[in-house]
Design a protein around this motif. Structure first.
Motif, PDB file in Angstrom:
ATOM      1  N   PHE A 178      14.125  46.465  30.248  1.00 27.53           N
ATOM      2  CA  PHE A 178      14.909  45.503  29.409  1.00 27.53           C
ATOM      3  C   PHE A 178      15.745  46.650  28.527  1.00 27.53           C
ATOM      4  CE2 PHE A 178      11.545  42.124  28.819  1.00 27.53           C
ATOM      5  CZ  PHE A 178      11.695  41.773  30.290  1.00 27.53           C
ATOM      6  N   ILE A 179      17.181  46.497  28.813  1.00 27.80           N
ATOM      7  CA  ILE A 179      18.122  47.152  27.783  1.00 27.80           C
ATOM      8  C   ILE A 179      19.038  46.409  27.141  1.00 27.80           C
ATOM      9  CG2 ILE A 179      18.067  49.282  29.769  1.00 27.80           C
ATOM     10  CD1 ILE A 179      20.756  48.235  30.668  1.00 27.80           C
ATOM     11  N   GLY A 180      19.685  46.932  26.181  1.00 22.54           N
ATOM     12  CA  GLY A 180      20.587  46.266  25.378  1.00 22.54           C
ATOM     13  C   GLY A 180      20.741  46.765  23.986  1.00 22.54           C
ATOM     14  N   PRO A 181      21.820  46.430  23.329  1.00 22.54           N
ATOM     15  CA  PRO A 181      21.734  47.031  22.002  1.00 22.54           C
ATOM     16  C   PRO A 181      20.852  46.588  21.082  1.00 22.54           C
ATOM     17  CG  PRO A 181      23.427  45.355  22.430  1.00 22.54           C
ATOM     18  CD  PRO A 181      22.621  45.778  23.542  1.00 22.54           C
ATOM     19  N   SER A 182      20.562  47.182  19.674  1.00 18.35           N
ATOM     20  CA  SER A 182      19.620  46.726  18.594  1.00 18.35           C
ATOM     21  C   SER A 182      19.738  45.390  18.333  1.00 18.35           C
ATOM     22  CB  SER A 182      19.753  47.536  17.648  1.00 18.35           C
ATOM     23  OG  SER A 182      19.423  49.024  17.893  1.00 18.35           O
ATOM     24  N   GLY A 183      18.609  44.664  18.419  1.00 21.85           N
ATOM     25  CA  GLY A 183      18.867  43.262  17.682  1.00 21.85           C
ATOM     26  C   GLY A 183      19.191  42.282  18.975  1.00 21.85           C
ATOM     27  N   CYS A 184      19.115  42.778  20.279  1.00 20.07           N
ATOM     28  CA  CYS A 184      19.715  41.827  21.285  1.00 20.07           C
ATOM     29  C   CYS A 184      18.733  40.877  21.785  1.00 20.07           C
ATOM     30  CB  CYS A 184      20.291  42.561  22.182  1.00 20.07           C
ATOM     31  SG  CYS A 184      18.828  43.719  23.259  1.00 20.07           S
ATOM     32  N   GLY A 185      17.274  41.267  21.257  1.00 19.59           N
ATOM     33  CA  GLY A 185      16.213  40.311  21.788  1.00 19.59           C
ATOM     34  C   GLY A 185      15.261  40.759  22.747  1.00 19.59           C
TER      35      GLY A 185
ATOM     36  N   GLN B 117      15.057  28.785  11.572  1.00 16.70           N
ATOM     37  CA  GLN B 117      15.854  28.003  11.920  1.00 16.70           C
ATOM     38  C   GLN B 117      16.690  29.122  13.065  1.00 16.70           C
ATOM     39  OE1 GLN B 117      16.674  24.899  11.517  1.00 16.70           O
ATOM     40  NE2 GLN B 117      14.560  24.884  10.547  1.00 16.70           N
ATOM     41  N   LYS B 118      16.493  30.383  13.147  1.00 18.23           N
ATOM     42  CA  LYS B 118      17.341  31.406  13.539  1.00 18.23           C
ATOM     43  C   LYS B 118      16.679  31.561  15.254  1.00 18.23           C
ATOM     44  CE  LYS B 118      18.852  36.199  13.590  1.00 18.23           C
ATOM     45  NZ  LYS B 118      18.513  36.435  14.957  1.00 18.23           N
ATOM     46  N   GLN B 119      17.916  31.113  16.112  1.00 16.46           N
ATOM     47  CA  GLN B 119      17.441  31.296  17.593  1.00 16.46           C
ATOM     48  C   GLN B 119      17.453  33.002  17.899  1.00 16.46           C
ATOM     49  OE1 GLN B 119      19.027  28.576  20.419  1.00 16.46           O
ATOM     50  NE2 GLN B 119      17.680  29.262  21.740  1.00 16.46           N
ATOM     51  N   ALA B 120      16.351  33.581  18.248  1.00 20.54           N
ATOM     52  CA  ALA B 120      16.595  34.832  18.517  1.00 20.54           C
ATOM     53  C   ALA B 120      16.649  35.071  20.385  1.00 20.54           C
ATOM     54  CB  ALA B 120      15.238  35.665  18.137  1.00 20.54           C
ATOM     55  N   ILE B 121      16.184  34.177  21.066  1.00 21.97           N
ATOM     56  CA  ILE B 121      16.332  34.149  22.305  1.00 21.97           C
ATOM     57  C   ILE B 121      16.682  32.956  22.876  1.00 21.97           C
ATOM     58  CG2 ILE B 121      14.957  34.297  24.557  1.00 21.97           C
ATOM     59  CD1 ILE B 121      15.210  36.974  23.480  1.00 21.97           C
TER      60      ILE B 121
ATOM     61  N   PHE C 121      20.365  42.548  28.005  1.00 20.69           N
ATOM     62  CA  PHE C 121      20.339  41.484  27.022  1.00 20.69           C
ATOM     63  C   PHE C 121      21.395  41.788  26.126  1.00 20.69           C
ATOM     64  CE2 PHE C 121      15.929  41.025  28.415  1.00 20.69           C
ATOM     65  CZ  PHE C 121      15.491  40.022  28.300  1.00 20.69           C
ATOM     66  N   HIS C 122      21.862  40.590  25.717  1.00 17.66           N
ATOM     67  CA  HIS C 122      23.105  40.851  24.673  1.00 17.66           C
ATOM     68  C   HIS C 122      23.014  39.414  23.626  1.00 17.66           C
ATOM     69  CE1 HIS C 122      27.410  40.822  23.151  1.00 17.66           C
ATOM     70  NE2 HIS C 122      26.726  42.109  22.640  1.00 17.66           N
ATOM     71  N   LEU C 123      22.858  39.625  22.479  1.00 11.50           N
ATOM     72  CA  LEU C 123      23.084  38.521  21.647  1.00 11.50           C
ATOM     73  C   LEU C 123      21.890  37.219  22.008  1.00 11.50           C
ATOM     74  CD1 LEU C 123      26.756  38.257  20.968  1.00 11.50           C
ATOM     75  CD2 LEU C 123      25.117  39.415  19.459  1.00 11.50           C
ATOM     76  N   GLY C 124      20.837  37.947  22.368  1.00  9.47           N
ATOM     77  CA  GLY C 124      19.624  36.767  22.658  1.00  9.47           C
ATOM     78  C   GLY C 124      19.741  36.349  23.936  1.00  9.47           C
ATOM     79  N   THR C 125      20.763  36.394  24.713  1.00  8.79           N
ATOM     80  CA  THR C 125      20.791  35.934  26.175  1.00  8.79           C
ATOM     81  C   THR C 125      20.409  37.078  26.987  1.00  8.79           C
ATOM     82  OG1 THR C 125      23.158  36.498  26.279  1.00  8.79           O
ATOM     83  CG2 THR C 125      22.441  34.283  25.266  1.00  8.79           C
ATOM     84  N   LEU C 126      20.082  36.760  28.314  1.00  9.33           N
ATOM     85  CA  LEU C 126      19.827  37.726  29.486  1.00  9.33           C
ATOM     86  C   LEU C 126      21.293  37.580  29.985  1.00  9.33           C
ATOM     87  CD1 LEU C 126      18.445  39.395  31.535  1.00  9.33           C
ATOM     88  CD2 LEU C 126      17.350  37.373  32.504  1.00  9.33           C
TER      89      LEU C 126
ATOM     90  N   VAL D 150      10.959  48.105  27.636  1.00 12.37           N
ATOM     91  CA  VAL D 150      11.824  48.024  26.672  1.00 12.37           C
ATOM     92  C   VAL D 150      12.492  49.509  26.284  1.00 12.37           C
ATOM     93  CG1 VAL D 150      12.830  47.451  24.467  1.00 12.37           C
ATOM     94  CG2 VAL D 150      11.508  45.660  25.661  1.00 12.37           C
ATOM     95  N   THR D 151      13.838  49.796  26.512  1.00  7.38           N
ATOM     96  CA  THR D 151      14.190  50.865  26.088  1.00  7.38           C
ATOM     97  C   THR D 151      15.575  50.916  25.761  1.00  7.38           C
ATOM     98  OG1 THR D 151      14.451  53.492  26.930  1.00  7.38           O
ATOM     99  CG2 THR D 151      14.988  51.528  28.811  1.00  7.38           C
ATOM    100  N   HIS D 152      15.795  51.895  24.574  1.00  3.43           N
ATOM    101  CA  HIS D 152      17.385  52.078  24.277  1.00  3.43           C
ATOM    102  C   HIS D 152      17.872  52.913  25.102  1.00  3.43           C
ATOM    103  CE1 HIS D 152      17.987  49.536  20.733  1.00  3.43           C
ATOM    104  NE2 HIS D 152      16.930  50.190  20.095  1.00  3.43           N
ATOM    105  N   ASN D 153      17.362  53.724  25.926  1.00  3.07           N
ATOM    106  CA  ASN D 153      17.750  55.014  26.356  1.00  3.07           C
ATOM    107  C   ASN D 153      18.185  54.380  28.008  1.00  3.07           C
ATOM    108  OD1 ASN D 153      17.887  57.206  28.147  1.00  3.07           O
ATOM    109  ND2 ASN D 153      16.749  58.526  26.650  1.00  3.07           N
TER     110      ASN D 153
END
Length: 260
Positions: free
Chosen positions: A43-50, A24-28, A228-233, A211-214
């Motif tokens: 692709f950058i963004g905080p952990s868990g952003c999709g 039921q959870k929407q990730a993207i 990306f943030h909270l599943g959105t571009l 994908v990179t955190h750096n």
């Protein structure tokens, strides 16, 4: 809404209105983007952003998760990769993946690279296979380091060498796209620099998304960046613009370290 395409480069991979659900959870949520041969896309963004979830939609790696459901349209050279007619094994040969943690097979260096071409029937003879192995290891910047020890186990290599072996393994089946999911996060700075140099050398030969955190790494290796943030571009643009003149406040806050 962000620009999906920034130039006249023909997209190799094209995503439109992509949603990803885990149960039921929407990730993207409603992601649209083009990946082309001329530019490395980060692709950058905080952990868990999709960002990794979205990367995995592009060669159907999410198929391996029973609760995952992908909607929207993703095309490789105009061909719908989620069509029932799409051969997923062939798709993953065309769209290779390099993972966060190097994962060489427990086989020799030679067999790590030869495995894919053998499965896909790409070599008619031992000489052909030798050529594929040498060419792939050369493109991955590893040949000179391992040419005298091809029978050694791939798992005996250093972490950075293992990651380059995994890149050689992806290249060996002659892909069109290479997806990299934080390929340097487990590596030391010297090994990281070699992988970044390799990405630069492979640009133009393959369409590459990483994908990179750096953020410094994104700035170094890419010409296009998607935040990306909270599943959105949130924002997609030229890397130089994203880092120096972002249009969205959320992008600016992330780039300047206000959250992450």
């Amino acid at each position: 809404m962000t620009d999906t395409q920034l130039n006249n480069a023909t997209p190799k991979l094209s995503a439109r209105g992509v949603d990803v659900f885990y149960g039921q959870k929407q990730a993207i949520k409603d992601v649209s983007i083009d990946i082309d041969m001329e530019h490395v896309t980060a692709f950058i963004g905080p952990s868990g952003c999709g960002k990794s979830t979205f990367l995995r939609t592009m060669n159907r790696m999410n198929d391996t998760v029973s609760s995952a459901r992908v909607t929207g349209d993703i095309r490789l050279d105009g061909e719908d990769i989620y069509s029932p007619a799409m051969d997923v094994v062939q798709l993953r040969a065309r769209v290779g993946m390099v993972f966060q943690k190097p994962n060489p097979f427990p086989k020799s260096i030679y067999e790590n690279v030869a495995y894919g071409p053998r499965i896909h029937g790409l070599a008619a003879s031992k000489g052909d296979m030798d050529g594929i192995v040498e060419r792939s290891l050369t493109r991955a910047g590893l040949w000179n380091e391992v040419k005298d020890r091809l029978t050694d186990s791939g798992t005996a290599l250093s972490g950075g060498q293992q990651q380059r072996l995994c890149i050689a393994r992806a290249i060996a089946v002659d892909p069109e796209v290479i997806l990299m999911d934080e390929p340097c996060s487990a590596l030391d700075p010297i090994a990281t620099a070699k992988i970044e140099e390799l990405i630069h050398e492979l640009r133009g030969r393959y369409a590459i998304a990483i994908v990179t955190h750096n953020m410094q790494q994104a700035a170094r290796v890419s010409q296009r960046t998607a935040f990306f943030h909270l599943g959105t571009l949130v924002e997609y643009g030229r890397t130089s613009d994203i880092f120096t003149n972002p249009r969205q406040e959320r992008t600016k806050d992330y780039i300047t370290g206000r959250y992450g």
